[in-house]
Design an enzyme around this catalytic site. Structure first.
Site, PDB file in Angstrom:
ATOM      1  N   GLU A  65     -23.213  44.836 -16.242  1.00  0.00           N
ATOM      2  CA  GLU A  65     -22.505  43.892 -17.102  1.00  0.00           C
ATOM      3  C   GLU A  65     -22.322  42.529 -16.439  1.00  0.00           C
ATOM      4  OE1 GLU A  65     -19.513  47.249 -16.312  1.00  0.00           O
ATOM      5  OE2 GLU A  65     -21.617  46.870 -15.846  1.00  0.00           O
ATOM      6  N   CYS A  88     -16.188  49.340 -15.183  1.00  0.00           N
ATOM      7  CA  CYS A  88     -15.189  49.737 -14.193  1.00  0.00           C
ATOM      8  C   CYS A  88     -13.995  48.786 -14.213  1.00  0.00           C
ATOM      9  CB  CYS A  88     -15.812  49.776 -12.804  1.00  0.00           C
ATOM     10  SG  CYS A  88     -16.265  48.148 -12.144  1.00  0.00           S
ATOM     11  N   CYS A  97     -15.174  45.024 -13.276  1.00  0.00           N
ATOM     12  CA  CYS A  97     -16.020  44.410 -14.295  1.00  0.00           C
ATOM     13  C   CYS A  97     -15.212  44.071 -15.546  1.00  0.00           C
ATOM     14  CB  CYS A  97     -17.174  45.341 -14.657  1.00  0.00           C
ATOM     15  SG  CYS A  97     -18.391  45.542 -13.335  1.00  0.00           S
ATOM     16  N   GLU A 315     -38.644  72.968  -5.617  1.00  0.00           N
ATOM     17  CA  GLU A 315     -40.050  73.321  -5.837  1.00  0.00           C
ATOM     18  C   GLU A 315     -40.418  74.356  -4.793  1.00  0.00           C
ATOM     19  OE1 GLU A 315     -43.185  70.533  -6.840  1.00  0.00           O
ATOM     20  OE2 GLU A 315     -41.747  68.894  -6.716  1.00  0.00           O
TER      21      GLU A 315
END
Length: 385
Positions: A65, A88, A97, A315
């Protein structure tokens, strides 16, 4: 047209979906670049036009953002921010933010989901609403949750999300046979899955922080276990091996290609001549406690989480797969079924089966060449175990 829904309302909703899809696409560009942070993309829109956009990478520090705000400049005033994760409102590596959005005069925030961190969830939205910003939450929530499922699990449990990947023939075999008495064919001639499936596995490796396998796979195939997509990544793919007796050959391809990205988990003494030789070759040797001769898989996963490994791709062969399922460390499973029959005796699950059948939910399927991939979850990764 839906009853009692105006054309303008439907059009506005469709516009919201389009911009949120773009925010999600931006967020995906942070895969392998944002970890151990979440993948986040943001789009700033004013009068139907994109005026700012961005996505988060860990090394850049700036959140999505903030990048979008910086691009938009004064055009952010009165604009709508589309973002896949709650902004946040706390001080971490960066400032809040929410303060930046409020200060820039953003009028509306459309977010796909709340912060999965229980300590922060909903606080950013509350801060924005208290400042008069219109907040809409939940658009494309399913897609957003899937994109950051590894972060969600790690931020709550401090354990990485473990995905078991396997390829099977239709008669349930992990390997193709070779005629008795003849030289063993090269690995490429023993592949079960299609080229398209193998390319998808490389994309799975790219999206993972670590790959975990067993010493049996190394001794049998001598693989390198690298991410061969060629795409940029912030951290090297950590290649981890379960090797209880420290049998890993110093001349194996894995060891010869080690560059601070290979770790061996063992029960053997970590000051033995073999351990010292592996360390000289650039391999990290970690002794893990366990019951009996084998390292505790739960302890291994906890150690990887401590290293801020968010996602692990398992794997391996039948033995380690079975042990991982029995230990309950596997969160999701993806099996590539190839339209082939190996035609020999054997059980894909190995000699030691799991204690009981485990149900999967959230099943999805996809086709890669002639193969069909089936994926499902053993539990909700957005709920603490």
């Amino acid at each position: 047209m839906k009853e009692n829904v105006s054309p303008d309302t439907e059009f506005a909703a469709a516009i919201d979906v389009c911009f949120m899809d773009y925010a999600l696409a931006l967020a995906e560009r942070g895969v392998a670049l944002a970890s151990p942070n979440p993948n986040v993309g943001g789009v700033m829109v004013r009068n139907g036009k994109i005026v700012g956009e961005g996505f988060h990478t860990y090394d850049s520090l700036r959140h999505a953002e903030i990048v979008a705000l910086d691009v938009a400049g004064e055009a952010a005033r009165g604009a709508t921010l589309y973002i896949n994760l709650e902004p946040c409102c706390h001080i971490g590596r960066t400032g809040p933010c929410t303060n930046a959005l409020i200060g820039a005069g953003v009028a509306r925030v459309v977010a796909a989901m709340e912060d999965p961190n229980p300590a922060m969830s909903g606080r950013g939205f509350k801060h924005l609403r208290a400042s008069g910003i219109d907040v809409v939450v939940g658009l494309r929530g399913t897609e957003a949750r899937r994109l950051n499922e590894a972060f969600a699990q790690w931020i709550v449990t401090k354990h990485p999300l473990v995905t078991l990947k396997s390829a099977l023939t239709l008669d349930g075999q992990l390997v193709l046979p070779h005629p008795r008495g003849r030289a063993r064919p090269p690995l490429k001639n023993r592949w079960i899955s299609s080229p398209e499936s193998r390319a998808e596995v490389q994309r799975m490796r790219y999206g993972s922080d670590a790959l975990l396998t067993g010493i049996g796979t190394i001794l049998e195939d001598d693989p390198m276990l690298t991410d061969r997509t060629g795409l940029p990544r912030r951290r090297k793919l950590l290649r981890a091996v379960m090797d209880s007796r420290l049998r890993l050959p110093v001349r194996s391809k894995l060891v010869r290609s080690a560059d601070g990205d290979v770790v061996v988990f063992t029960r053997a003494k970590d000051n033995s001549p073999k351990a010292r030789a592996l360390r000289r070759a650039g391999v990290e040797v970690v002794r893990i406690a366990g019951r009996g001769p084998k390292p505790d898989l739960r302890a291994v996963i906890a150690e990887l989480g401590r290293r801020e490994i968010l996602s692990v791709l398992l794997e391996a062969g039948a033995t380690l797969n079975s042990a991982a399922l029995s230990a309950g460390i596997v969160d999701k499973m993806r099996v590539f079924l190839a339209p082939k029959a190996a035609g020999f005796k054997g059980v894909a699950g190995g000699a030691n089966g799991v204690r009981a059948a485990q149900d999967l939910h959230g099943i999805t399927t996809a086709q890669f060449g002639a193969d069909v991939a089936i994926e499902g979850y053993f539990h909700d990764v957005y709920r603490t175990r």
